[in-house]
Write a protein that holds these residues in place. Structure first.
Motif, PDB file in Angstrom:
ATOM      1  N   LEU A 182      35.335 -15.182   9.138  1.00  0.00           N
ATOM      2  CA  LEU A 182      36.317 -14.138   9.472  1.00  0.00           C
ATOM      3  C   LEU A 182      35.804 -13.050  10.408  1.00  0.00           C
ATOM      4  O   LEU A 182      36.613 -12.320  10.972  1.00  0.00           O
ATOM      5  N   SER A 183      34.499 -12.869  10.521  1.00  0.00           N
ATOM      6  CA  SER A 183      33.843 -11.863  11.379  1.00  0.00           C
ATOM      7  C   SER A 183      33.903 -10.452  10.759  1.00  0.00           C
ATOM      8  O   SER A 183      34.657 -10.214   9.813  1.00  0.00           O
ATOM      9  N   VAL A 184      33.150  -9.545  11.364  1.00  0.00           N
ATOM     10  CA  VAL A 184      33.080  -8.166  10.842  1.00  0.00           C
ATOM     11  C   VAL A 184      34.391  -7.395  11.023  1.00  0.00           C
ATOM     12  O   VAL A 184      34.535  -6.293  10.508  1.00  0.00           O
ATOM     13  N   LYS A 185      35.338  -7.971  11.742  1.00  0.00           N
ATOM     14  CA  LYS A 185      36.647  -7.309  11.874  1.00  0.00           C
ATOM     15  C   LYS A 185      37.706  -8.008  11.027  1.00  0.00           C
ATOM     16  O   LYS A 185      38.838  -7.544  10.931  1.00  0.00           O
ATOM     17  N   GLY A 186      37.330  -9.138  10.424  1.00  0.00           N
ATOM     18  CA  GLY A 186      38.318 -10.013   9.781  1.00  0.00           C
ATOM     19  C   GLY A 186      39.057  -9.409   8.603  1.00  0.00           C
ATOM     20  O   GLY A 186      40.104  -9.908   8.202  1.00  0.00           O
ATOM     21  N   GLY A 187      38.500  -8.321   8.039  1.00  0.00           N
ATOM     22  CA  GLY A 187      39.139  -7.761   6.853  1.00  0.00           C
ATOM     23  C   GLY A 187      39.844  -6.440   7.109  1.00  0.00           C
ATOM     24  O   GLY A 187      40.354  -5.812   6.173  1.00  0.00           O
ATOM     25  N   VAL A 188      39.887  -5.991   8.359  1.00  0.00           N
ATOM     26  CA  VAL A 188      40.483  -4.682   8.644  1.00  0.00           C
ATOM     27  C   VAL A 188      41.956  -4.687   8.216  1.00  0.00           C
ATOM     28  O   VAL A 188      42.710  -5.611   8.540  1.00  0.00           O
ATOM     29  N   GLY A 189      42.340  -3.677   7.438  1.00  0.00           N
ATOM     30  CA  GLY A 189      43.725  -3.582   6.957  1.00  0.00           C
ATOM     31  C   GLY A 189      44.029  -4.537   5.814  1.00  0.00           C
ATOM     32  O   GLY A 189      45.190  -4.783   5.498  1.00  0.00           O
ATOM     33  N   LYS A 190      42.991  -5.069   5.172  1.00  0.00           N
ATOM     34  CA  LYS A 190      43.225  -6.065   4.108  1.00  0.00           C
ATOM     35  C   LYS A 190      42.470  -5.734   2.824  1.00  0.00           C
ATOM     36  O   LYS A 190      41.433  -5.069   2.857  1.00  0.00           O
ATOM     37  N   ILE A 191      43.031  -6.243   1.720  1.00  0.00           N
ATOM     38  CA  ILE A 191      42.281  -6.288   0.464  1.00  0.00           C
ATOM     39  C   ILE A 191      42.111  -7.762   0.147  1.00  0.00           C
ATOM     40  O   ILE A 191      43.085  -8.533   0.206  1.00  0.00           O
ATOM     41  N   PHE A 192      40.902  -8.174  -0.179  1.00  0.00           N
ATOM     42  CA  PHE A 192      40.684  -9.559  -0.569  1.00  0.00           C
ATOM     43  C   PHE A 192      40.711  -9.664  -2.093  1.00  0.00           C
ATOM     44  O   PHE A 192      39.931  -8.999  -2.778  1.00  0.00           O
ATOM     45  N   GLU A 193      41.641 -10.473  -2.587  1.00  0.00           N
ATOM     46  CA  GLU A 193      41.742 -10.649  -4.041  1.00  0.00           C
ATOM     47  C   GLU A 193      41.318 -12.079  -4.383  1.00  0.00           C
ATOM     48  O   GLU A 193      41.858 -13.041  -3.837  1.00  0.00           O
ATOM     49  N   PHE A 194      40.350 -12.207  -5.266  1.00  0.00           N
ATOM     50  CA  PHE A 194      39.779 -13.520  -5.574  1.00  0.00           C
ATOM     51  C   PHE A 194      40.529 -14.173  -6.734  1.00  0.00           C
ATOM     52  O   PHE A 194      40.770 -13.541  -7.758  1.00  0.00           O
ATOM     53  N   THR A 195      40.924 -15.421  -6.536  1.00  0.00           N
ATOM     54  CA  THR A 195      41.685 -16.149  -7.554  1.00  0.00           C
ATOM     55  C   THR A 195      41.134 -17.580  -7.653  1.00  0.00           C
ATOM     56  O   THR A 195      40.218 -17.943  -6.925  1.00  0.00           O
ATOM     57  N   GLY A 196      41.758 -18.350  -8.530  1.00  0.00           N
ATOM     58  CA  GLY A 196      41.445 -19.780  -8.564  1.00  0.00           C
ATOM     59  C   GLY A 196      40.413 -20.140  -9.617  1.00  0.00           C
ATOM     60  O   GLY A 196      39.747 -19.264 -10.185  1.00  0.00           O
ATOM     61  N   PRO A 197      40.250 -21.438  -9.856  1.00  0.00           N
ATOM     62  CA  PRO A 197      39.381 -21.892 -10.940  1.00  0.00           C
ATOM     63  C   PRO A 197      37.903 -21.561 -10.749  1.00  0.00           C
ATOM     64  O   PRO A 197      37.149 -21.519 -11.717  1.00  0.00           O
ATOM     65  N   GLY A 198      37.500 -21.287  -9.499  1.00  0.00           N
ATOM     66  CA  GLY A 198      36.085 -20.968  -9.261  1.00  0.00           C
ATOM     67  C   GLY A 198      35.694 -19.600  -9.793  1.00  0.00           C
ATOM     68  O   GLY A 198      34.511 -19.345 -10.050  1.00  0.00           O
ATOM     69  N   VAL A 199      36.685 -18.727 -10.004  1.00  0.00           N
ATOM     70  CA  VAL A 199      36.377 -17.348 -10.424  1.00  0.00           C
ATOM     71  C   VAL A 199      35.594 -17.339 -11.733  1.00  0.00           C
ATOM     72  O   VAL A 199      34.581 -16.656 -11.875  1.00  0.00           O
ATOM     73  N   GLU A 200      36.061 -18.142 -12.710  1.00  0.00           N
ATOM     74  CA  GLU A 200      35.425 -18.068 -14.033  1.00  0.00           C
ATOM     75  C   GLU A 200      34.000 -18.648 -14.040  1.00  0.00           C
ATOM     76  O   GLU A 200      33.266 -18.465 -14.999  1.00  0.00           O
ATOM     77  N   THR A 201      33.616 -19.322 -12.956  1.00  0.00           N
ATOM     78  CA  THR A 201      32.246 -19.847 -12.906  1.00  0.00           C
ATOM     79  C   THR A 201      31.252 -18.787 -12.438  1.00  0.00           C
ATOM     80  O   THR A 201      30.054 -19.023 -12.420  1.00  0.00           O
ATOM     81  N   LEU A 202      31.768 -17.616 -12.032  1.00  0.00           N
ATOM     82  CA  LEU A 202      30.878 -16.564 -11.507  1.00  0.00           C
ATOM     83  C   LEU A 202      30.746 -15.419 -12.502  1.00  0.00           C
ATOM     84  O   LEU A 202      31.746 -14.932 -13.039  1.00  0.00           O
ATOM     85  N   THR A 203      29.521 -14.972 -12.732  1.00  0.00           N
ATOM     86  CA  THR A 203      29.295 -13.812 -13.605  1.00  0.00           C
ATOM     87  C   THR A 203      29.670 -12.539 -12.838  1.00  0.00           C
ATOM     88  O   THR A 203      29.808 -12.558 -11.610  1.00  0.00           O
ATOM     89  N   VAL A 204      29.754 -11.422 -13.560  1.00  0.00           N
ATOM     90  CA  VAL A 204      30.096 -10.157 -12.882  1.00  0.00           C
ATOM     91  C   VAL A 204      29.053  -9.781 -11.824  1.00  0.00           C
ATOM     92  O   VAL A 204      29.418  -9.409 -10.702  1.00  0.00           O
ATOM     93  N   PRO A 205      27.750  -9.878 -12.106  1.00  0.00           N
ATOM     94  CA  PRO A 205      26.806  -9.524 -11.028  1.00  0.00           C
ATOM     95  C   PRO A 205      26.994 -10.383  -9.773  1.00  0.00           C
ATOM     96  O   PRO A 205      26.840  -9.885  -8.649  1.00  0.00           O
ATOM     97  N   GLU A 206      27.351 -11.644  -9.927  1.00  0.00           N
ATOM     98  CA  GLU A 206      27.607 -12.467  -8.727  1.00  0.00           C
ATOM     99  C   GLU A 206      28.869 -11.969  -8.014  1.00  0.00           C
ATOM    100  O   GLU A 206      28.931 -11.883  -6.797  1.00  0.00           O
TER     101      GLU A 206
END
Ligand code: MIC
Ligand code: SF4
Length: 655
Positions: A182-206
């Motif tokens: 996405l590049s260093v400009k790819g998130g301007v004006g956006k919030i990234f919200e993480f969803t999907g089955p992969g979420v539960e495989t990650l601990t909070v520190p990750e």
């Protein structure tokens, strides 16, 4: 009403506006955080607003960026911050206790609430479901006084995580993958919200490694659900009662969606000198490395250092490579020491630093000339490490440890095959049992009056906006100019964060050493820049110092979010220009806004004609809300706020 997690939290905190992308909204802030190098201005501005005390649920002041205290000025800053926390009722974290984002995660971050911080990596706490936004110091000071925070409602973009990370692939590689895409400009004006089955495989520190570096995408913030992993993390911290579940409603609608298959992620590295120059480690394997560092608010936690410790136990790092670990908090240091890992790492050849930002901003451990440094940090902007022609690579702790062992960049999978080494994986301590000796609660405050050493100055103010705006183009710059270029944060400059006349001498010196002198002599003028001007840090000094030197307007093809807000906050007019005008304007040109600027700003005009050298004209755009226009007209947010302070809150909404 169905919604994304972002909308659910925002709806609970909405004070003004509608949740329509692009519209300005005012939200209630539950917690604020501030650190030593932005904090002094925050408290000076808070004092100037005449508010008797903190009005958010939590306000926390950390001392983390300049803990080596090279000069009495740094130590005076820390003493002033302790006195301000005491006088106004904030938590105070002593120098050496750790980096604000790590210590805040350990003690205060709370799912479902809002956090505003005077540091661009404040979104770190999105990893445990807190809606956390970085802002300039004056915005934090005003929110701390009980007023809403105003921000443009971002588009909510879903990042759908599928699958599970393979051994040796890490959360750092997930965010590097996104930066590469996405590049260093790819998130301007956006919030990234993480969803999907992969979420539960990650601990909070990750998760917090990912949300931390979402800042490098230019995003307003990044957010994970609050789920079983969040509850587990909070309970290990002894704060399980603060858990609330947060998940998107079944029919939540996202503006866009990106899918990342975790099982396809491989060890990656950001090559010099932008966090989005991402390639697989194998592509640059064999590059000789002089220095390896593990630390920072991205990868300096216990869970980041432990994998490296497991890899280095019983081994020695390469003779040609030096390795330093700067834990992100004293709690992480304490845990590692109690478990014996510190000794193992020392035996392998590692040096330990106190818990600090330090090297991340060129404050200590500056790489040698013409050398390569491999770091687990989040930014490798040119010169940020403290030497101008640096060569800094960003990677995971696993890649860093493998590289230290090999003395050259290496994919840990290749080293593991040679050394018969198992992937360390992610392990959380049963309980985070660090001491609280360095955290002073408001009720334990040491001081009740402000202590200002000789280097603690005043907050300079711009004049209210005039009808005319004209001057010389003092500097023409390219795309992606960072706040590190505008106002560097190395040891030499950092001691003047509370002394703007001195700090201003460093302004834009990385691009043109003569800038400060020339600007002073020109008695006013403009900056011209390409896209994404002011990316990176939240430091309002990058607006304050140019303002102090007489810069009254910036013409750019685009602005980074926090810096744009800082320009309004200090009375500098941010105007957007199209590519053709940008190409044609030259340094030294004389520009004059043709129309009456003050009237135009207050009347809501969006385009202004600008004459160049009495020769040709172009149209510049002012995209600004009514509130931002009022701030400009007043000369900045402090002046505006002082005019509008009310007995119970300092809210432009109450005007
Ligand atoms: C950074 O990472 O650039 C900093 C230093 O943490 C800054 C804050 C500052 O300039 O004091 C940030 O990210 O906002
Ligand atoms: Fe500190 Fe670096 Fe994190 Fe900024 S990015 S808060 S300087 S560790």
């Amino acid at each position: 009403m169905p919604g994304t997690i972002t909308e659910q939290i925002l709806r609970d905190h909405l004070v003004e506006g509608d949740l329509e992308p692009g519209a300005e909204i005012g939200i209630e802030i539950d917690q604020v955080l501030t650190q030593d190098t932005t904090g002094t201005m925050v408290w000076l501005q808070f004092e100037a607003m005449d508010i008797d005390g903190v009005r958010t649920d939590v306000a926390a002041q950390y001392c983390d960026h300049q803990t080596y205290q090279h000069d009495f000025k740094n130590t005076d800053d820390h003493r002033f911050l302790r006195s301000a926390a005491g006088k106004f009722g904030a938590q105070f974290s002593r120098p050496g206790n750790g980096i604000c984002h790590q210590v805040h995660k350990e003690h205060f971050a709370r799912p479902g609430t809002t956090l505003l911080g005077s540091d661009s990596h404040t979104p770190t706490q999105g990893g445990l479901g807190q809606l956390a936004i970085g802002a300039g110091g004056i915005d934090v000071a005003v929110a701390m006084g009980g007023a809403p925070y105003y921000v443009e409602m971002p588009e909510v973009v879903e990042v759908r995580l599928e699958g599970e990370l393979k051994p040796w692939a890490t959360a750092k590689d997930v965010i590097l993958e996104l930066l590469g895409r996405l590049s260093v400009k790819g998130g301007v004006g956006k919030i990234f919200e993480f969803t999907g089955p992969g979420v539960e495989t990650l601990t909070v520190p990750e998760r917090t490694t990912i949300t931390n570096m979402g800042t490098e995408l230019g995003a307003t913030t990044s957010l994970f659900p609050s789920d079983g992993a969040t509850r587990d993390f909070l309970s290990r911290l002894g704060r399980e009662d603060e858990y609330v579940e947060l998940e998107p409603d079944a029919d939540a609608e996202y503006h866009d969606s990106i899918t990342v298959d975790l099982s396809e992620i491989e060890p990656l590295v950001a090559t010099p000198s932008m966090p989005d120059n991402v390639v697989p480690v194998r592509e640059v394997a064999g590059t000789t490395v002089d220095q390896v560092m593990i630390g920072s608010c991205t990868n300096g936690a216990y869970e980041d250092i432990l994998p490296a410790a497991k890899m280095l136990e019983g081994r020695s790092i390469a003779r040609r490579t030096e390795m330093v670990i700067a834990p992100a908090s004293k709690q992480a240091s304490e845990l590692l020491a109690r478990e014996g890992w510190t000794a193992e790492l020392m035996a392998a050849g590692v040096n330990f630093s106190e818990a600090t930002c330090g090297a991340c901003i060129g404050n200590g451990h500056v790489p040698a000339s013409d050398s390569v440094s491999v770091r687990t940090f989040n930014r490798n902007f040119e010169g940020r490490s403290g030497i101008s022609d640096d060569s800094v690579y960003l990677c995971s702790p696993e890649v860093a440890a493998a590289t230290a062992l090999a003395g050259e960049l290496i994919d840990p999978r290749d080293l593991a095959a040679d050394l018969d080494m198992d992937a360390p994986g992610v392990e959380l301590p049963v309980r985070y049992v660090g001491s609280d000796a360095d955290l002073i609660a408001p009720e334990e405050a040491v001081d009740d009056a402000l202590i200002k050493g000789p280097n603690i100055g005043e907050v300079p103010l711009a004049d209210p906006l005039d009808g005319t705006l004209s001057g010389e183009v003092l500097l023409k710059m390219g795309d992606n100019v960072t706040t590190d270029h505008i106002s560097p944060a190395n040891a030499e400059a950092l001691m003047y964060r509370s002394n703007i006349p001195k700090l201003a001498e460093f302004t834009l010196a990385r691009i043109d050493e003569s800038f400060a002198e020339r600007a002073k002599h020109a008695e006013g003028g403009f900056l011209v820049a390409g896209e994404n001007y002011g990316q990176g840090s939240s430091r309002e000094h990058a607006a304050l110092c140019p303002m102090y030197l007489g810069v009254r307007g910036v013409f750019a093809r685009g602005f980074a979010r926090i810096h744009r807000a800082n320009l309004f906050n200090f009375g500098i007019v941010p105007l957007t220009v199209d590519d053709a005008a940008y190409e044609r304007i030259k340094q030294g040109d004389s520009l004059a806004v043709v129309d009456d600027l003050r009237d135009g700003v207050l009347d809501g005009r969006e385009s202004f004609e600008v004459r160049v050298n009495d020769d040709w004209t172009f149209t510049a755009r002012l995209d600004a809300s009514e509130r931002e226009r009022e701030l400009l007209a007043a000369g900045g947010k402090l002046q505006w706020t002082k005019q509008h302070v009310e007995s119970d809150a300092v809210s432009p909404a109450d005007d």
